[in-house]
Write a protein that holds these residues in place. Sequence first.
Motif, PDB file in Angstrom:
ATOM      1  N   SER A  44      73.625  -5.088 -36.483  1.00  0.00           N
ATOM      2  CA  SER A  44      73.461  -4.794 -35.061  1.00  0.00           C
ATOM      3  C   SER A  44      73.908  -5.975 -34.212  1.00  0.00           C
ATOM      4  CB  SER A  44      71.992  -4.491 -34.770  1.00  0.00           C
ATOM      5  OG  SER A  44      71.235  -5.655 -34.985  1.00  0.00           O
ATOM      6  N   ALA A  53      72.100  -7.461 -32.046  1.00  0.00           N
ATOM      7  CA  ALA A  53      71.013  -8.437 -32.008  1.00  0.00           C
ATOM      8  C   ALA A  53      71.134  -9.406 -33.166  1.00  0.00           C
ATOM      9  CB  ALA A  53      69.670  -7.718 -32.065  1.00  0.00           C
ATOM     10  N   ASP A  92      73.836 -11.814 -32.549  1.00  0.00           N
ATOM     11  CA  ASP A  92      73.351 -12.863 -31.629  1.00  0.00           C
ATOM     12  C   ASP A  92      72.704 -13.992 -32.419  1.00  0.00           C
ATOM     13  OD1 ASP A  92      74.190 -11.501 -29.448  1.00  0.00           O
ATOM     14  OD2 ASP A  92      72.221 -10.662 -28.917  1.00  0.00           O
ATOM     15  N   TYR A  93      71.839 -13.593 -33.348  1.00  0.00           N
ATOM     16  CA  TYR A  93      71.139 -14.602 -34.148  1.00  0.00           C
ATOM     17  C   TYR A  93      72.134 -15.408 -34.962  1.00  0.00           C
ATOM     18  CZ  TYR A  93      68.091 -16.658 -37.673  1.00  0.00           C
ATOM     19  OH  TYR A  93      67.448 -17.530 -38.499  1.00  0.00           O
ATOM     20  N   VAL A 116      70.866  -5.217 -41.652  1.00  0.00           N
ATOM     21  CA  VAL A 116      70.588  -6.632 -41.908  1.00  0.00           C
ATOM     22  C   VAL A 116      69.529  -7.133 -40.926  1.00  0.00           C
ATOM     23  CG1 VAL A 116      71.613  -8.909 -42.088  1.00  0.00           C
ATOM     24  CG2 VAL A 116      72.962  -6.893 -42.645  1.00  0.00           C
ATOM     25  N   LEU A 117      68.537  -7.867 -41.440  1.00  0.00           N
ATOM     26  CA  LEU A 117      67.504  -8.477 -40.606  1.00  0.00           C
ATOM     27  C   LEU A 117      67.709  -9.993 -40.584  1.00  0.00           C
ATOM     28  CD1 LEU A 117      64.226  -6.669 -41.755  1.00  0.00           C
ATOM     29  CD2 LEU A 117      65.790  -6.078 -39.905  1.00  0.00           C
ATOM     30  N   PRO A 118      67.142 -10.661 -39.599  1.00  0.00           N
ATOM     31  CA  PRO A 118      67.269 -12.125 -39.578  1.00  0.00           C
ATOM     32  C   PRO A 118      66.817 -12.758 -40.889  1.00  0.00           C
ATOM     33  CG  PRO A 118      66.333 -11.382 -37.510  1.00  0.00           C
ATOM     34  CD  PRO A 118      66.459 -10.173 -38.393  1.00  0.00           C
ATOM     35  N   GLU A 119      65.794 -12.184 -41.506  1.00  0.00           N
ATOM     36  CA  GLU A 119      65.303 -12.756 -42.757  1.00  0.00           C
ATOM     37  C   GLU A 119      66.367 -12.753 -43.845  1.00  0.00           C
ATOM     38  OE1 GLU A 119      63.584 -10.848 -40.815  1.00  0.00           O
ATOM     39  OE2 GLU A 119      61.496 -11.475 -40.734  1.00  0.00           O
ATOM     40  N   GLN A 159      68.516 -15.635 -43.232  1.00  0.00           N
ATOM     41  CA  GLN A 159      67.815 -16.862 -43.611  1.00  0.00           C
ATOM     42  C   GLN A 159      67.804 -17.050 -45.122  1.00  0.00           C
ATOM     43  OE1 GLN A 159      63.973 -16.509 -41.756  1.00  0.00           O
ATOM     44  NE2 GLN A 159      64.746 -17.212 -39.767  1.00  0.00           N
ATOM     45  N   LEU A 177      66.935 -23.478 -39.581  1.00  0.00           N
ATOM     46  CA  LEU A 177      65.956 -22.405 -39.788  1.00  0.00           C
ATOM     47  C   LEU A 177      64.795 -22.539 -38.825  1.00  0.00           C
ATOM     48  CD1 LEU A 177      65.741 -22.103 -43.665  1.00  0.00           C
ATOM     49  CD2 LEU A 177      66.674 -20.470 -42.047  1.00  0.00           C
ATOM     50  N   GLN A 198      64.633 -24.285 -35.838  1.00  0.00           N
ATOM     51  CA  GLN A 198      64.808 -24.429 -34.404  1.00  0.00           C
ATOM     52  C   GLN A 198      65.566 -23.281 -33.739  1.00  0.00           C
ATOM     53  OE1 GLN A 198      66.080 -28.478 -33.442  1.00  0.00           O
ATOM     54  NE2 GLN A 198      64.922 -29.196 -35.207  1.00  0.00           N
ATOM     55  N   VAL A 199      66.230 -22.448 -34.534  1.00  0.00           N
ATOM     56  CA  VAL A 199      66.943 -21.329 -33.918  1.00  0.00           C
ATOM     57  C   VAL A 199      66.008 -20.118 -33.888  1.00  0.00           C
ATOM     58  CG1 VAL A 199      68.922 -19.815 -34.105  1.00  0.00           C
ATOM     59  CG2 VAL A 199      69.134 -22.198 -34.745  1.00  0.00           C
ATOM     60  N   ALA A 200      65.816 -19.585 -32.680  1.00  0.00           N
ATOM     61  CA  ALA A 200      64.869 -18.493 -32.528  1.00  0.00           C
ATOM     62  C   ALA A 200      65.361 -17.255 -33.269  1.00  0.00           C
ATOM     63  CB  ALA A 200      64.684 -18.161 -31.048  1.00  0.00           C
ATOM     64  N   ALA A 201      64.502 -16.717 -34.120  1.00  0.00           N
ATOM     65  CA  ALA A 201      64.897 -15.556 -34.935  1.00  0.00           C
ATOM     66  C   ALA A 201      64.150 -14.327 -34.459  1.00  0.00           C
ATOM     67  CB  ALA A 201      64.591 -15.842 -36.403  1.00  0.00           C
ATOM     68  N   VAL A 202      64.744 -13.577 -33.579  1.00  0.00           N
ATOM     69  CA  VAL A 202      64.174 -12.262 -33.215  1.00  0.00           C
ATOM     70  C   VAL A 202      65.331 -11.287 -33.147  1.00  0.00           C
ATOM     71  CG1 VAL A 202      63.053 -10.857 -31.502  1.00  0.00           C
ATOM     72  CG2 VAL A 202      62.185 -13.119 -31.983  1.00  0.00           C
TER      73      VAL A 202
END
Lengths: 662, 304
Positions: free
Chosen positions: B215, B217, B220-221, B263-266, B269, B298, B300-304
């Motif tokens: 996505s 979003a 963006d991450y 895919v999720l931010p996790e 990571q 990991l 300091q970068v906002a993961a949402v």
Amino acid sequence: MKKPAATSFVPDRTQENLLLFSVFFVAAPHLLNLGWAIVLYFSLMAAWRFASGYRPALLPGRLLLFLLTLSGAALVYVDYHRFYGREAGSSLFLVGLGLKLMEMRNRRDVYLVVYLAFFVALTQYLFSQSIALAVYTLAAVALLISVLIGLNAGPVLSLKTQFRMAASLVAQAMPIMVVLFIFFPRIAGPLWKLPDDPSSAKTGLSDIIEPGSVSRLALSREPAFRADFEGPLPLPAERYWRGPVFWHTDGRRWTLPPEQGRNTVQAPAFSGPAYRYTITLEPHQKRWVFALDLPKVFPENLAQTPEYLLLTPQNVGERRQYTISSYPNYRTGELSPAEREQGLQLPDRPSARMLRLVERWRQSSSDPKDIVNKALLHFREEPFVYTLNPPVIRDKPVDTFLFETRKGFCEHYATAFVYLMRVAGIPARVVTGYQGGQWNPVGKFLEVRQADAHAWAEVWLSEQGWTRVDPTAAVAPHRIEQGIDLDRQMADHEVSFSPVGRALADAAFDLHDWYDQARLIWASVDHAWNQRVLSYNPENQKRFWEALGIVDWRGLITWLTALLILCGVLVGLWLRPRRKPKAADPAMAAYNRFLKKMAKNGLVKQTGEGPRDFALRAASERPEAKEAIGAITTLFLRIRYGRQADPRDIDQLRRRVRALRV
Amino acid sequence: MRNALNRLFHTANTVILGKPRQIRLAICCLLARGHLLIEDVPGVGKTTLAHTLANLLGLKYQRIQFTSDLLPADIVGSSIFDGNNHAFHFQPGPIFHQMILADEINRSTPKAQSALLEAMEEHQVTVEGETRSLPEPFFVIATQNPVCQIGTFPLPESQLDRFLMRISLGYPDSRSERALLKGEDRSVLLEKLPVCLQTDELVAIQDQVRSIHVSDALLDYLQALIRFGRESGHYECGLSPRAGLALLNAARAWTFIEGREAVLPEDVQAVLAPVCGHRLRPVSSGATNADVIVAPMLEQVAAV
């Protein structure tokens, strides 16, 4: 998300070396205060620790550590013969810090070392409170904080980041420091009552005169006091700052009269213009307050001796300020029989050649004034030399000085002159104090240094009363008009007179030498520091508060509250989120509400924590809300990251967030 | 197909003991059509891991031992004169296999290294003017000794970039080591391994991985991570666009292994350390541990 395990107490060599450097940096100024053996011991420990960073086998075992501890304590005892007091206590701290470095094994030990280092930094203020030390301590504190940052952050930060963070922490603390300094109630007297250390006697005039007692000060740059004048300055030749007055001599030494049973003060008749000035007196561990001849108006807490010397109730152990008015034209009253007797006292029969000399003066005129002038002429015309290094005279010092060596410093001339006057039957006494002073055009004050210490004579003449006579002026008039040039004197140990001094004395400020200028600027900064910061005692604080309109504790609280709110607002503005996470996305908005609810319950999503990881953590900490958390997160993830969002999902997400109870 | 994948993990874990994360990452790398670099001291099972994967996937496997006198021709092959036909006949080198184990790649000279690396990037080799395609799937597992060891030619950054992931195995924990010491000889075990995933199944999975949804979003991450690498000042040079693509592909494969569709931010990571660890050099410390290197990213970068 995995974090690097922080098992080792110092993340890496860089951090350990930074720690050692900071500790060394903190301790370094003690080199000026403590015995070199103590500092060497500490340096050895630090170097040892540094080396064992590369070869851990070098670290001492228990037995060796015990022996090291004993030897450190012994070192302190040998140096100071005790374990308390300023020097010995500080040494003990330094030794302890060095030893703690040796047994730094885990994280707790490192914290202990850092806190000890903070304390060692504090002990330096027991020795000096100069600006330089204050700036140095700020740097030291910033270094120690950067060590703490490194210790807590692990190896992820660069040294530069560490320093930047520490510096910004110190910078943020400064306004609070200033506010506390101004508003925290001051305690009268020093914060710590320290036992008097005989070894820490201050330089200054002493209460006996013997050959060398004034000239030992002649090389000291230490300021004795500083004077701010309201109105014009006195001429250089009028700048006689009165100190202790000596009547009694045993032929070699002159001693002060006992305190008890003194006559009452005879007020002199003053005339002519007055000088009004404020003295900032450096601590000298005596009661004397130096004033221009002769003081008339002075603060009530000062007493005056019959010799017109001002005294404080207690020894001056810290910097003090007094406002005084002096009249250079005065006439003292009659001499009492007791005083006349004291003023003519001689320890033994004068030598034959001395009597011959005085007899010759007496035959030419019977007027005491003429005799005084004859004596001054004698000093001027005979080959007398003004020197810092007069030959040592074993017996009959006055006689030998007058007729044989003829080399001396002001105390030789003053005492010899008084001796001669007494032989001639004129009451006379020796006055010590300071003569001259350097005008600081930057800070607009007169600085009198220990090097300006001087001794002169006073004779009693029937029409004027006590009259100042300075035989040194007859031998070396430059001494009186120009002052001593310390820089040249340091080099060749001979008395030189500074041309700069004269220029300054005339207030015609025309300096070409940048060094002199820098020194003047520094002296004026130092003076401002003394006046504004170090002399901020309870009275000054009260005066300052009153200027702000604070008269009682209610006013103080109002001010403090206002300042705190101001600080809070400023910090809040500074810390406010620069970029608010944009929540134009309705799912994001709902999820942020969810996060807020969780945060209220102590579950805060970390910046780098993904929503799924957070849900897992939250569910394990709040098992009762597991289902709701799971559902909200699944919905949110499906909307935000999924292929196609179901329009009903967003409504359901909002509902579930609203319904969430944790 | 899902079952086959699970069986693959399970069987691999019976050979390489106590390293489930590394096995997962290695297979993830394979599914993302990337090449794998294993950096570790000798004897911790790098070769065994490569051999196990080859056997489990039924791939044609060849090992090339890199030495300082290895020449490019030893890798790609050369033409040999055929006396019967009176013509030169191309003798393919070991590179013409589906899975190559390039053992101790940093022991050879850059010349030999570059022959392999070209093949990795292009999936083809050019010998004597004739371009020959390599078999599909084509997967290289290279091992290297820690750079500080004697007699090594460290791979330059540009070539490290060709490897999708760099992992290290590390020593086994004591329980796994005991099981290893008690258990069967690994070489015997390897020969008995069944084929868990047929080649056509593998290619099908690789195609599915490519179609995992990403996505905006998530992009963006991902871009925030890349920007952090370039702008935070923690690293000497930032992540290249190729690194960004690698990160995305690896995250997709990881998502597939996790059994999810998007895919999720996790997922990003999870693969960040192996994908970016060898592409970033921290400014301050000389840390080489990939987890340590990417930790600021990991955190300091906002993961949402």
